[in-house]
Design an enzyme around this catalytic site. Structure first.
Site, mmCIF file in Angstrom:
data_model
loop_
_atom_site.group_PDB
_atom_site.id
_atom_site.type_symbol
_atom_site.label_atom_id
_atom_site.label_comp_id
_atom_site.label_asym_id
_atom_site.label_seq_id
_atom_site.Cartn_x
_atom_site.Cartn_y
_atom_site.Cartn_z
ATOM 1 N N GLY A 111 72.107 39.636 -48.319
ATOM 2 C CA GLY A 111 71.736 38.879 -47.404
ATOM 3 C C GLY A 111 72.042 37.573 -46.811
ATOM 4 O O GLY A 111 73.331 38.105 -46.066
ATOM 5 N N GLU A 112 71.274 36.899 -46.407
ATOM 6 C CA GLU A 112 71.815 36.292 -45.445
ATOM 7 C C GLU A 112 72.630 34.866 -46.538
ATOM 8 O O GLU A 112 71.487 33.519 -46.898
ATOM 9 C CB GLU A 112 70.669 35.138 -44.941
ATOM 10 C CG GLU A 112 70.897 34.110 -43.512
ATOM 11 C CD GLU A 112 72.039 34.743 -42.919
ATOM 12 O OE1 GLU A 112 73.399 33.338 -42.646
ATOM 13 O OE2 GLU A 112 71.915 35.768 -42.079
ATOM 14 N N SER A 142 75.871 37.829 -36.234
ATOM 15 C CA SER A 142 75.535 38.931 -35.795
ATOM 16 C C SER A 142 74.695 38.637 -34.399
ATOM 17 O O SER A 142 73.323 38.035 -34.650
ATOM 18 C CB SER A 142 74.977 39.252 -37.374
ATOM 19 O OG SER A 142 75.406 39.613 -38.412
ATOM 20 N N LEU A 143 75.147 39.426 -33.590
ATOM 21 C CA LEU A 143 74.434 39.167 -32.879
ATOM 22 C C LEU A 143 73.632 40.314 -32.211
ATOM 23 O O LEU A 143 72.347 40.271 -32.397
ATOM 24 C CB LEU A 143 75.335 39.000 -31.240
ATOM 25 C CG LEU A 143 75.026 38.243 -29.990
ATOM 26 C CD1 LEU A 143 74.369 36.424 -30.084
ATOM 27 C CD2 LEU A 143 76.416 37.945 -28.734
ATOM 28 N N HIS A 144 73.973 41.646 -31.995
ATOM 29 C CA HIS A 144 73.492 42.711 -31.778
ATOM 30 C C HIS A 144 72.735 43.124 -30.500
ATOM 31 O O HIS A 144 71.972 44.228 -30.192
ATOM 32 C CB HIS A 144 72.518 43.007 -32.999
ATOM 33 C CG HIS A 144 73.605 42.735 -34.335
ATOM 34 N ND1 HIS A 144 74.636 43.190 -34.882
ATOM 35 C CD2 HIS A 144 72.919 42.140 -35.450
ATOM 36 C CE1 HIS A 144 75.613 43.173 -35.434
ATOM 37 N NE2 HIS A 144 74.352 42.192 -35.900
ATOM 38 N N CYS A 157 78.938 48.568 -43.273
ATOM 39 C CA CYS A 157 77.819 47.153 -43.077
ATOM 40 C C CYS A 157 76.944 47.602 -42.572
ATOM 41 O O CYS A 157 76.789 48.759 -42.470
ATOM 42 C CB CYS A 157 78.729 46.888 -42.311
ATOM 43 S SG CYS A 157 78.178 46.032 -40.367
ATOM 44 N N CYS A 201 69.219 47.590 -40.512
ATOM 45 C CA CYS A 201 70.331 47.106 -41.989
ATOM 46 C C CYS A 201 69.841 48.039 -42.882
ATOM 47 O O CYS A 201 68.402 47.302 -44.021
ATOM 48 C CB CYS A 201 70.647 45.860 -41.897
ATOM 49 S SG CYS A 201 70.857 45.195 -43.144
ATOM 50 N N SER A 225 79.438 35.008 -42.269
ATOM 51 C CA SER A 225 78.459 35.808 -41.353
ATOM 52 C C SER A 225 77.290 35.719 -41.437
ATOM 53 O O SER A 225 76.793 35.004 -42.331
ATOM 54 C CB SER A 225 78.269 36.704 -41.146
ATOM 55 O OG SER A 225 78.125 37.881 -40.610
ATOM 56 N N CYS A 241 66.023 42.696 -40.609
ATOM 57 C CA CYS A 241 66.777 44.238 -39.579
ATOM 58 C C CYS A 241 66.416 45.248 -39.606
ATOM 59 O O CYS A 241 67.081 45.732 -40.774
ATOM 60 C CB CYS A 241 67.951 43.478 -39.217
ATOM 61 S SG CYS A 241 68.183 41.787 -39.054
ATOM 62 N N CYS A 254 67.271 41.020 -49.323
ATOM 63 C CA CYS A 254 67.720 40.108 -47.906
ATOM 64 C C CYS A 254 65.874 39.922 -47.387
ATOM 65 O O CYS A 254 65.542 41.370 -47.588
ATOM 66 C CB CYS A 254 68.471 40.286 -47.178
ATOM 67 S SG CYS A 254 68.712 39.535 -45.452
ATOM 68 N N GLU A 300 75.734 43.873 -54.885
ATOM 69 C CA GLU A 300 76.673 44.498 -54.666
ATOM 70 C C GLU A 300 77.456 43.984 -53.845
ATOM 71 O O GLU A 300 77.372 43.202 -53.439
ATOM 72 C CB GLU A 300 76.097 45.545 -54.175
ATOM 73 C CG GLU A 300 75.873 47.087 -54.482
ATOM 74 C CD GLU A 300 75.545 48.258 -53.404
ATOM 75 O OE1 GLU A 300 75.235 49.552 -54.590
ATOM 76 O OE2 GLU A 300 75.151 47.509 -52.195
ATOM 77 N N ASN A 312 76.016 52.793 -39.057
ATOM 78 C CA ASN A 312 75.982 53.553 -40.454
ATOM 79 C C ASN A 312 74.599 53.733 -40.494
ATOM 80 O O ASN A 312 73.836 52.733 -41.116
ATOM 81 C CB ASN A 312 77.024 52.643 -41.471
ATOM 82 C CG ASN A 312 77.858 51.508 -40.894
ATOM 83 O OD1 ASN A 312 78.479 52.920 -40.909
ATOM 84 N ND2 ASN A 312 78.333 50.571 -40.647
ATOM 85 N N CYS A 350 84.448 41.392 -50.323
ATOM 86 C CA CYS A 350 82.806 40.609 -49.608
ATOM 87 C C CYS A 350 81.455 40.803 -50.721
ATOM 88 O O CYS A 350 81.508 42.171 -51.269
ATOM 89 C CB CYS A 350 82.322 42.659 -48.392
ATOM 90 S SG CYS A 350 80.732 42.705 -47.206
#
Length: 394
Positions: free
Chosen positions: A171-172, A230-232, A354, A122, A207, A119, A115, A93, A311, A108
């Site tokens: 993915g990363e 991406s800290l979070h 996201c 996600c 990212s 996380c 992935c 996607e 989300n 995007c």
């Protein structure tokens, strides 16, 4: 073969195999210019001889097929599902977001099918990892949207071409490092020389959840692309659960790499921070985050913080905090001199926001990864002992 992985010498060697010995350098330039326009189907390279076009059709990987297209936000957000690798291949996607006032069209894009980093908030991470995407499969997510814009999308003042690309899909990116770097070079190369799509490096954002070796590789590219991390979480203890790769690359190492990146590129860094009610969105979290960022960047430009309300996804019971709490969190950061923006979620109605991309994989049944289940249970236990979040009375 993937034509985007062929340099000029590789393409010339291919043409020689085809018996194309008349002015091969001229043919190479022709083909490279088509690729720079996003055309990798030999049949569409209309200034080439018919025999050569047929040979290229046989030699090149087929373009990913559009399986489904969804729209939301009055046509301003579009999600495209692409089939990579031919019939029965992986579904990937990507999302097009239109901003008519600023005449921006941002794509995007994904770099992996699924992935592996797990996380727990996600959806893509919940679906697991299937394979890396090749360079052409990454770039086609941009060219598909480019053609869509060229045809017209029925939105007033929408641009007719892609203006920005963010590596924030499935993915990363830095876990598929070489194709990601090659894609950045193609996006920012000069189309008139058959070297790329002609985007400004400043309009490209990569990212990462914090893979330190990859950040240092990006630093060495000499391109002023934007880095979003991406800290979070404001500390290692919480981040170990929300971003499991933190156990290999803790915050001290990550912040050092980020400082070096800013110093080398003169680009302001962006921190992404998903706000999860009762988990990381309290007043104490905001103050600790401000201290972390201020302490990590005492001299250079202070990073911008992108606050993303959680989300909803089928497999995770968490949710975003109330709007008042989100604003209060942002106010704490701004009071500390840290620029912060509350991101407006786009595409939630079509699972394009996201953390929602998962392409109807097993996640739709509600299944979660064991590691994510364990993190969720630990964090739920912690949440029960936490004080009331910002903007809400105990």
């Amino acid at each position: 073969m993937d034509p985007y992985t062929l340099d000029r010498d590789g393409l010339a060697a291919l043409l020689e195999r085809f018996g194309e010995r008349a002015a091969p350098s001229y043919r190479v330039r022709q083909i490279r210019r088509w690729l720079a326009r996003g055309v990798d189907d030999g049949a569409e390279m209309t200034d080439l001889p018919a025999t050569l076009r047929a040979q290229l059709v046989e030699a090149f990987d087929p373009s990913p097929r559009v399986l489904r297209e969804s729209t939301a936000d009055a046509g301003l957000t579009r999600k495209v599902l692409l089939e990579c690798g031919g019939p029965g291949g992986e579904a990937v996607e990507s999302v097009l977001m239109l901003y008519p006032r600023s005449r921006r069209a941002t794509v995007c894009i994904s770099t992996q099918a699924g992935c592996a980093l797990g996380c727990p908030f996600c959806a893509t991470g919940q679906a697991g990892f299937r394979r890396q995407l090749g360079l052409g499969e990454i770039l086609h997510q941009v060219t598909v949207m480019q053609r869509l814009l060229a045809r017209g999308v029925g939105v007033t003042d929408a641009p007719d071409h892609v203006t920005n690309v963010v590596f924030m899909g499935m993915g990363e990116p830095l876990a598929n490092l070489e194709p990601t770097i090659a894609a950045v070079r193609w996006l920012t190369g000069r189309p008139e020389e058959g070297e790329g799509f002609g985007l400004s490096a400043r309009s490209v954002t990569v990212s990462t959840v914090g893979l330190v070796p990859g950040i240092r590789r990006l630093q060495g590219l000499g391109l002023p692309i934007t880095l979003a991390v991406s800290l979070h979480a404001p500390n290692d203890a919480l981040r170990d659960d929300l971003v499991p790769v933190n156990r290999q690359h803790p915050l001290a190492d990550l912040l050092a790499a980020c400082r070096d990146y800013v110093a080398a590129t003169s680009r302001r860094l962006t921190f992404e921070y998903v706000l999860i009610e009762d988990i990381n969105a309290g007043g104490d979290d905001a103050r600790k985050l401000a201290e972390l960022i201020r302490g990590g960047f005492p001299d250079g430009p202070v990073p911008h913080v992108n606050l993303i309300p959680m989300n909803a996804t089928p497999a995770v019971p968490w949710r975003a905090p109330p709007t008042a709490a989100q604003r209060a969190f942002a106010a704490v950061l701004e009071g500390a001199g840290i620029p912060a923006t509350l991101r407006r979620n786009r595409g939630t109605a079509i699972d394009a926001a996201c953390g929602q991309l998962y392409a109807d994989y097993a996640l739709s049944s509600g299944r979660t990864l064991p590691a994510a289940e364990g993190a969720a249970q630990r964090l739920e236990a912690v949440a029960a002992t936490r004080p009331a979040p910002l903007g809400r009375k105990p």
